[in-house]
Design an enzyme around this catalytic site. Structure first.
Site, PDB file in Angstrom:
ATOM      1  N   CYS A 182      12.520  59.619   8.019  1.00 49.15           N
ATOM      2  CA  CYS A 182      12.405  60.363   6.770  1.00 49.15           C
ATOM      3  C   CYS A 182      11.254  59.844   5.924  1.00 49.15           C
ATOM      4  O   CYS A 182      10.714  60.570   5.108  1.00 49.15           O
ATOM      5  CB  CYS A 182      13.721  60.309   6.011  1.00 49.15           C
ATOM      6  N   GLU A 203       8.893  69.173   7.097  1.00 49.79           N
ATOM      7  CA  GLU A 203       9.137  67.914   7.805  1.00 49.79           C
ATOM      8  C   GLU A 203       9.189  68.220   9.302  1.00 49.79           C
ATOM      9  O   GLU A 203      10.087  68.934   9.757  1.00 49.79           O
ATOM     10  CB  GLU A 203      10.471  67.310   7.343  1.00 49.79           C
ATOM     11  N   GLU A 222      20.591  61.264   1.230  1.00 46.84           N
ATOM     12  CA  GLU A 222      19.307  60.692   1.635  1.00 46.84           C
ATOM     13  C   GLU A 222      18.724  61.660   2.648  1.00 46.84           C
ATOM     14  O   GLU A 222      19.193  61.747   3.776  1.00 46.84           O
ATOM     15  CB  GLU A 222      19.562  59.298   2.219  1.00 46.84           C
ATOM     16  N   LYS A 256      31.280  59.789  10.133  1.00 40.31           N
ATOM     17  CA  LYS A 256      31.004  60.629  11.300  1.00 40.31           C
ATOM     18  C   LYS A 256      29.634  60.281  11.859  1.00 40.31           C
ATOM     19  O   LYS A 256      28.612  60.386  11.197  1.00 40.31           O
ATOM     20  CB  LYS A 256      31.036  62.121  10.985  1.00 40.31           C
TER      21      LYS A 256
HETATM   22  P1  NAI Z   1      21.315  67.362  10.590  1.00 42.90           P
HETATM   23  O1  NAI Z   1      21.120  67.170   9.145  1.00 42.90           O
HETATM   24  O2  NAI Z   1      21.839  68.678  11.071  1.00 42.90           O
HETATM   25  O3  NAI Z   1      22.303  66.223  11.165  1.00 42.90           O
HETATM   26  C1  NAI Z   1      22.614  65.027  10.493  1.00 42.90           C
HETATM   27  C2  NAI Z   1      24.114  64.788  10.534  1.00 42.90           C
HETATM   28  O4  NAI Z   1      24.759  65.844   9.837  1.00 42.90           O
HETATM   29  C3  NAI Z   1      24.726  64.776  11.948  1.00 42.90           C
HETATM   30  O5  NAI Z   1      25.763  63.819  12.001  1.00 42.90           O
HETATM   31  C4  NAI Z   1      25.299  66.173  12.060  1.00 42.90           C
HETATM   32  O6  NAI Z   1      26.377  66.233  12.959  1.00 42.90           O
HETATM   33  C5  NAI Z   1      25.771  66.442  10.650  1.00 42.90           C
HETATM   34  N1  NAI Z   1      25.893  67.850  10.297  1.00 42.90           N
HETATM   35  C6  NAI Z   1      25.168  68.902  10.766  1.00 42.90           C
HETATM   36  N2  NAI Z   1      25.598  70.049  10.217  1.00 42.90           N
HETATM   37  C7  NAI Z   1      26.619  69.741   9.386  1.00 42.90           C
HETATM   38  C8  NAI Z   1      27.466  70.494   8.526  1.00 42.90           C
HETATM   39  N3  NAI Z   1      27.368  71.817   8.433  1.00 42.90           N
HETATM   40  N4  NAI Z   1      28.399  69.835   7.792  1.00 42.90           N
HETATM   41  C9  NAI Z   1      28.514  68.505   7.871  1.00 42.90           C
HETATM   42  N5  NAI Z   1      27.750  67.734   8.674  1.00 42.90           N
HETATM   43  C10 NAI Z   1      26.803  68.343   9.424  1.00 42.90           C
HETATM   44  O7  NAI Z   1      19.938  67.051  11.317  1.00 42.90           O
HETATM   45  P2  NAI Z   1      19.464  67.507  12.770  1.00 42.90           P
HETATM   46  O8  NAI Z   1      19.904  68.910  13.047  1.00 42.90           O
HETATM   47  O9  NAI Z   1      19.861  66.476  13.737  1.00 42.90           O
HETATM   48  O10 NAI Z   1      17.870  67.458  12.578  1.00 42.90           O
HETATM   49  C11 NAI Z   1      17.189  68.552  11.976  1.00 42.90           C
HETATM   50  C12 NAI Z   1      16.104  68.075  11.043  1.00 42.90           C
HETATM   51  O11 NAI Z   1      16.664  67.342   9.982  1.00 42.90           O
HETATM   52  C13 NAI Z   1      15.066  67.139  11.626  1.00 42.90           C
HETATM   53  O12 NAI Z   1      14.046  67.820  12.283  1.00 42.90           O
HETATM   54  C14 NAI Z   1      14.572  66.433  10.396  1.00 42.90           C
HETATM   55  O13 NAI Z   1      13.602  67.224   9.757  1.00 42.90           O
HETATM   56  C15 NAI Z   1      15.793  66.339   9.526  1.00 42.90           C
HETATM   57  N6  NAI Z   1      16.453  65.019   9.615  1.00 42.90           N
HETATM   58  C16 NAI Z   1      16.228  64.099   8.630  1.00 42.90           C
HETATM   59  C17 NAI Z   1      16.791  62.850   8.716  1.00 42.90           C
HETATM   60  C18 NAI Z   1      16.577  61.810   7.658  1.00 42.90           C
HETATM   61  O14 NAI Z   1      16.700  60.642   7.922  1.00 42.90           O
HETATM   62  N7  NAI Z   1      16.323  62.187   6.436  1.00 42.90           N
HETATM   63  C19 NAI Z   1      17.588  62.444   9.868  1.00 42.90           C
HETATM   64  C20 NAI Z   1      17.816  63.482  10.822  1.00 42.90           C
HETATM   65  C21 NAI Z   1      17.236  64.713  10.685  1.00 42.90           C
END
Ligand code: NAI
Ligand code: MG
Length: 498
Positions: free
Chosen positions: A291, A393, A256, A182
């Site tokens: 990250c 973060e 991750e 996804k």
């Molecule tokens: P997120 O963790 O919500 O999104 C990442 C992925 O997870 C997207 O594909 C999203 O559609 C999916 N997702 C969201 N909720 C889900 C659920 N309940 N079940 C399954 N999949 C789900 O991150 P978001 O909202 O874009 O960003 C929020 C914060 O997360 C950022 O400010 C940052 O701190 C952190 N983040 C960290 C990342 C990393 O590389 N470690 C990457 C992106 C965000």
């Protein structure tokens, strides 16, 4: 991404299920925005539970043949994908710059090139899916096989979408699994482009790529009983939900997640190259949406002011603007929600009486930068470790500078975090550097450099930064295969020779 549909000239994309390019069963769509100017550039299907069902069914069917395909032949396909991506890499770079807001020269192009490297690296590893023999005695043959796990469900974020997508696709498929991936709703276009290249070479159903919202499509994928392994990159908050789903069905999980990584500068390192390294480690040119961003800068008291002066001078020269402009060093934050979140931290920092805003601050409210989600590099000095600013973060270009005098104290402060992903140590003294590297709780410590990950490196976090490694041979073996042991008694009585 926004849920509202726009009827303008933006292109319409489809998802990849079982070799076909399809709309969602529900028929809904989502708009994808260019965060540099807030224009809608494409519409994608709003995938849901029924689409997940279809994709898992296609991947389950494809697994029967793909898992039995000679590994070297699977590797050959990945090598062809690497060449095909490389031949058209500029297209990918432009798509990524436009949808993520990441500057093409400093971020999107290197990321697109990295995709070819990742497919090539894993393509070459197919013959390394080796097992072991166990010496139980002369009359026993006991050996292990590295078998694929089954259908993998992977969910990726938007900050480096094609690199992170390639990092799920290449190792999972090399090891003989099939995949339902996804993409992030904010940056699905590069991933769909990459999927179209993969689909030129892969049998139908080996790779399926869905688009949609996390709570709908992502959640349905994480709950699907046909998924045999979950692999997630994104926020720690969602990582916990994924792990809960994995626990409910006892499926292996790789996570991750986030970070708040320390950069420790020793008093002998008050030098220009270290300033450049801090800027690289902080990922300012990706708006610090990384990250591994070294977002807690621990500066020795003797060099605190002089180092920050040099840092301010350099950071101020970064050109912020249109992600597609070759001159741009730093583009836009991914979306309005993240932009507001980053601004919220800056506002809070400005209000804190003890912290000093050294440079940066709130983004301009007028002029060309106000047309997109452009945050400006910001440094606060002396924020208390009790504040959100210093602990959470931010995922934006907001750096906290903290003073230290005693080595033991700085290591303690560096480790005072629920995260443990990356760390950076800066000094000419190798003994000090290695002492610190060994004492810091992190999955990856860099000494005197602030670079990104490369294929072959077992990358991943400790503490709430995650579980598992995927970016290396060992990572592929641990995360995408399961060991089966076969033990044979060689000493059975011989039957009659016929
Ligand atoms: P997120 O963790 O919500 O999104 C990442 C992925 O997870 C997207 O594909 C999203 O559609 C999916 N997702 C969201 N909720 C889900 C659920 N309940 N079940 C399954 N999949 C789900 O991150 P978001 O909202 O874009 O960003 C929020 C914060 O997360 C950022 O400010 C940052 O701190 C952190 N983040 C960290 C990342 C990393 O590389 N470690 C990457 C992106 C965000
Ligand atoms: Mg979220």
């Amino acid at each position: 991404m926004s849920v509202a549909m726009d009827t303008g000239g933006a292109r319409k994309e489809r998802m990849l299920i079982g070799g076909d390019w399809v709309d969602s069963v529900g028929g809904g769509g989502l708009a994808v925005e260019n965060p540099g100017n807030r224009s809608v550039i494409a519409h994608i299907p709003r995938g849901g539970a029924e689409d997940v069902d279809r994709a898992v069914a296609a991947a389950t069917e494809a697994f029967k043949t793909w898992s039995k395909t000679v590994p070297r032949d699977r590797g050959r396909i990945l090598l062809k994908i690497a060449d095909a991506v490389e031949a058209r890499v500029e297209e990918l770079a432009r798509i990524v710059a436009e949808e993520t807001g990441n500057a093409i020269r400093t971020q999107a192009r290197p990321e697109a090139n990295g995709v070819a490297d990742i497919f090539r690296y894993f393509g070459g590893l197919a013959s390394e899916l080796k097992g072991e023999t166990i010496p139980f005695g002369e009359h026993v043959l006991s050996y292990t096989r590295r078998e694929p796990i089954g259908v993998v469900g992977a969910i990726i974020p938007w900050n480096a979408p094609v690199m992170l997508g390639a990092l799920k696709i290449a190792p999972a498929l090399c090891a003989g699994n099939t995949l339902v991936l996804k993409a992030a709703e904010d940056a699905p276009l590069g991933v769909l482009w990459m999927a179209s290249i993969c689909q030129e070479f892969l049998p139908d159903g080996v790779l399926n790529v869905l688009t949609g919202l996390g709570e709908e499509c992502g959640a349905a994928l994480s709950k699907h009983p046909g998924i045999r392994k979950l692999s997630f990159t994104g926020s720690t908050e969602v990582g916990k939900l994924i792990m809960r789903e994995a626990a409910a069905r006892i499926v292996p999980v790789s996570l991750e997640l986030g970070g708040k990584s320390p950069s420790i500068v020793y008093p002998d390192a008050d030098e220009d190259w270290v300033v450049d390294g801090i800027i690289a480690a902080m990922r300012f040119t990706r708006q610090s949406q990384s990250c591994t961003a070294g977002s807690r800068l621990f500066l020795h008291a003797d060099i605190f002011d002089s180092f920050l002066g040099k840092l301010a001078d350099k950071v101020k020269t970064l050109k912020i603007g249109d992600p597609l402009d070759e001159e741009t060093d730093m583009g836009a934050v991914i979306n309005e929600k993240q932009f507001r979140k980053v601004c919220g931290y800056v506002e809070e920092g400005i209000k804190q009486p003890d912290a000093e805003l050294l440079f940066g601050g709130m983004p301009p409210e007028a002029g060309p930068l106000s047309e997109g989600y452009f945050a400006i590099p910001t440094v606060f000095a002396n924020p208390s470790n009790d504040w959100r600013l210093a602990r959470e973060e931010i995922f934006g270009p907001v750096l906290c500078a903290i003073r230290w005098t005693d080595e033991e104290e700085v290591i303690r402060m560096a480790n005072e975090s629920h995260y443990g992903l990356a760390a950076y140590v800066w000094t000419h003294d190798i003994g000090r550097a290695l002492r610190a590297a060994h004492a810091i709780e992190a999955g990856w410590v860099q000494v005197n450099q602030g670079l990104g990950q490369s294929p072959g490196h077992s990358y991943g976090g400790t503490k709430q930064s995650g579980i598992g490694r995927e970016f290396s041979l060992e990572g592929m073996l641990d995360s995408f295969t399961q060991r089966k042991n076969v033990t044979v008694n060689v000493n059975t009585p011989s039957g009659p020779l016929t």
